[in-house]
Design a protein around this motif. Structure first.
Motif, mmCIF file in Angstrom:
data_model
loop_
_atom_site.group_PDB
_atom_site.id
_atom_site.type_symbol
_atom_site.label_atom_id
_atom_site.label_comp_id
_atom_site.label_asym_id
_atom_site.label_seq_id
_atom_site.Cartn_x
_atom_site.Cartn_y
_atom_site.Cartn_z
ATOM 1 N N GLU A 54 0.840 -1.188 0.000
ATOM 2 C CA GLU A 54 0.000 0.000 0.000
ATOM 3 C C GLU A 54 0.883 1.249 0.000
ATOM 4 N N ARG A 55 0.653 2.116 -0.973
ATOM 5 C CA ARG A 55 1.411 3.361 -1.033
ATOM 6 C C ARG A 55 0.925 4.309 0.060
ATOM 7 N N LEU A 56 1.854 5.042 0.625
ATOM 8 C CA LEU A 56 1.492 6.020 1.656
ATOM 9 C C LEU A 56 0.866 7.243 0.992
ATOM 10 N N LYS A 57 -0.169 7.745 1.613
ATOM 11 C CA LYS A 57 -0.928 8.849 1.009
ATOM 12 C C LYS A 57 -0.167 10.170 1.055
ATOM 13 N N ALA B 69 10.335 1.121 2.189
ATOM 14 C CA ALA B 69 9.177 0.686 2.958
ATOM 15 C C ALA B 69 9.226 1.290 4.360
ATOM 16 N N ARG B 70 8.071 1.515 4.942
ATOM 17 C CA ARG B 70 7.999 2.100 6.280
ATOM 18 C C ARG B 70 8.706 1.216 7.317
ATOM 19 N N VAL C 228 15.833 9.337 4.971
ATOM 20 C CA VAL C 228 14.995 8.144 4.811
ATOM 21 C C VAL C 228 13.547 8.599 4.665
ATOM 22 N N ILE C 229 12.930 8.218 3.545
ATOM 23 C CA ILE C 229 11.543 8.633 3.297
ATOM 24 C C ILE C 229 10.695 7.391 3.046
ATOM 25 N N PRO C 230 9.790 7.042 3.971
ATOM 26 C CA PRO C 230 8.874 5.916 3.715
ATOM 27 C C PRO C 230 7.906 6.279 2.588
ATOM 28 N N VAL C 231 7.770 5.382 1.604
ATOM 29 C CA VAL C 231 6.869 5.652 0.480
ATOM 30 C C VAL C 231 5.779 4.592 0.352
ATOM 31 N N TYR C 232 5.962 3.449 1.002
ATOM 32 C CA TYR C 232 4.923 2.424 0.988
ATOM 33 C C TYR C 232 5.051 1.588 2.254
#
Length: 530
Positions: A307-310, A408-409, A428-432
């Motif tokens: 699931e992609r982060l909104k 990933a988160r 670090v950037i969570p994207v999904y």
């Protein structure tokens, strides 16, 4: 092509093919994906149903000898009722709907009720099952004609499920059928086999005429028993072969010895193995395809869903200032479509990477970058793990350099920690995120019956989520005990270590940490066992 008007129901009579989901036609798949209701038979492969929309209602109406869920009249009424309610009804039938599939009767019922219908021919088992057994129904040196015959005439007992003598039996002129063609193909003929071989010999077919029965043709559990008219009944009885099976009579049967391919262990090293794939459905297609090409029966249980982060604000800002980063590290195939989507939304393209080097963990991720973004990775480690990426890192001086790490988160911290230890500034950037999927009852049932030969794990998250799903079940201890008798195949050492943390020793840890490497490891394992 007839189509239903807006808000008007329609019935699609779709031939689903003989079993192999790859034999479904493009037109059949197209209409199945539009359907509101899916009415399907026993011989429709479960993978074909995956093409239906998740919200589509699925109704099973399968028939087996002496066991009918619904009579034909009830099925007709079901199709008509849903279509009259304005629904698009996909009637999925094994093989071809008009080759002993009762499609003609269903079309007649629709016409009488004023319901629009569309017929989508399918590949009939009469040709496909022999082909998958290495038996061409025609061959210039053996047969110039073939005839398809039902081994089970209309039941005048009105859906009792048992063969009864009635007026329909009179249509079978055995004197004519015995010599109607060089190759005779009987569908649904296992129960009637003694009568079939007796009648053919009685009317002049040589007792030494070759015969083959192909059970579950085109399915991974396909079995073939060959003989002659004189001995095939005994051979079938000894083999314990039952329906569904296609019976082929004629000289073409001899060609199986040199044309066998689908069930040939030399060409299909995983033939007959039932392998559970736990990878997320978004990623599973390549693994599933490779396993099926090698003859395996694949059960798909995606333990995780991607699931992609909104919230994309942080990622958007980073992509808009990529020239400020010395490196961007892509650790997973899942990250690539997210980046592609955001670049498009920001009206950017591959030129945004002109001042930034790209590192990709694993060839699959590198390929995804090339295919979706047109970017060739500057660095791909020889092993698809974070540790290998750091150990082989090509930039000797990282002090003060900025690194972008979209991922990933719930990913491991080893990569950002070691990059920071080298002096890098890591964003670090969570994207999904990966979301656990509820354990399907079919998975537990297959585990408990011992019908799963191997389970593949392509990431630590697939291990964790399967174990968590099992722990929520009442049969937790017993299911876990069953797991110890199954080949547990990990794509690499990190995933293998996660299995160990849950108390399971991995049977396989692929030397090449890729999907292809995992499949190769499975082939080697079963080759040694068999």
């Amino acid at each position: 092509m007839l189509e239903a008007e807006e808000n008007q129901g329609v019935v699609y009579l779709i031939g689903a093919g003989p079993g192999d989901p790859g034999l479904l036609t493009l037109r059949g798949r197209e209409l199945l994906m539009q359907a509101d209701i899916v009415v399907y038979d026993r011989l429709v492969h479960p993978a074909v149903l995956d093409y239906a929309r998740p919200e589509a209602l699925r109704i099973y109406v399968g028939k087996a000898s002496a066991r009918h869920t619904l009579t034909q009249e009830e099925i007709n009424a079901l199709l008509i009722r849903h279509a009259q309610e304005g629904k698009r009804v996909a009637r999925l039938k094994g093989g071809d709907p008009f080759v002993f599939g009762r499609g003609g009767e269903e079309a007649e019922a629709c016409r009488a009720a004023g319901v629009p219908y569309i017929v989508v021919p399918g590949i009939t088992s009469a040709i496909a099952a022999p082909a998958y057994a290495g038996i061409p129904v025609t061959h210039r040196d053996a047969a110039s004609s073939f005839c398809v015959i039902t081994g089970h005439e209309r039941d005048d007992g009105k859906e009792s499920g048992r063969r009864t003598t009635g007026s329909a039996e009179g249509r079978r002129d055995w004197a004519r059928l015995a010599h109607a063609a060089d190759t005779l193909i009987f569908l649904m003929g296992v129960e009637a086999l003694p009568e079939i071989v007796a009648r053919l010999q009685e009317h002049g077919r040589d007792p030494q005429t070759p015969v083959a029965l192909v059970q579950w043709g085109t399915w991974p559990q396909q079995r073939v028993v060959s003989g002659t008219l004189a001995d095939i009944v005994d051979r079938i009885r000894e083999a314990g072969l039952g329906p569904p099976a296609v019976c082929v009579v004629g000289e073409v049967v001899r060609l199986r010895e040199r044309l066998r391919w689908f069930d040939d262990p030399q060409r299909q090293p995983l033939f007959g193995k039932r392998i559970l794939v736990t990878r997320a459905r978004e990623q599973a297609s390549s693994l599933v395809e490779l396993l099926r090409i090698r003859g395996a029966e694949v059960l798909e249980y995606p333990t995780i869903r991607i699931e992609r982060l909104k919230d994309t604000n942080e990622l958007d800002k980073a992509l808009q200032s990529l020239n400020g980063y010395a490196w961007i590290v892509i650790t997973s195939v899942n990250t690539v479509p997210v980046i592609a989507e955001r670049l498009e939304a920001l009206q950017l393209d591959a030129r945004a990477f002109s001042m930034t080097k790209v590192a990709a963990i694993g060839p699959a991720t590198a390929n995804a970058l090339r295919e979706k973004l047109g970017i060739r990775a500057d660095f791909v480690p020889t092993e698809a793990v974070a540790e290998a990426l750091i150990d082989q890192w090509p930039d000797s001086e990282m002090r003060g350099k900025r690194v972008l790490l979209p991922r990933a988160r719930e990913a491991r911290e080893v990569l950002p920690e070691r990059l920071r230890a080298m002096g890098a500034i890591v964003d670090v950037i969570p994207v999904y995120e990966t979301v656990a999927v509820k354990l399907a009852e079919a998975v537990v049932e297959n585990l408990m019956t011992g019908s799963i030969d191997a389970i593949t794990f392509t990431a630590s998250s697939t291990v964790k989520n399967l174990m968590q799903a099992l722990s929520r079940g009442a049969d937790d201890l017993e299911v876990r005990a069953r797991l110890r008798s199954v080949c547990l195949a990990a794509i690499g050492p990190v995933t293998g270590q996660t299995l160990k943390e849950y108390g399971f020793e991995p049977t396989i840890v692929a030397e090449e940490h890729t999907i292809a490497g995992l499949v190769k490891a499975l082939e080697s394992y079963f080759a040694q066992r068999d």
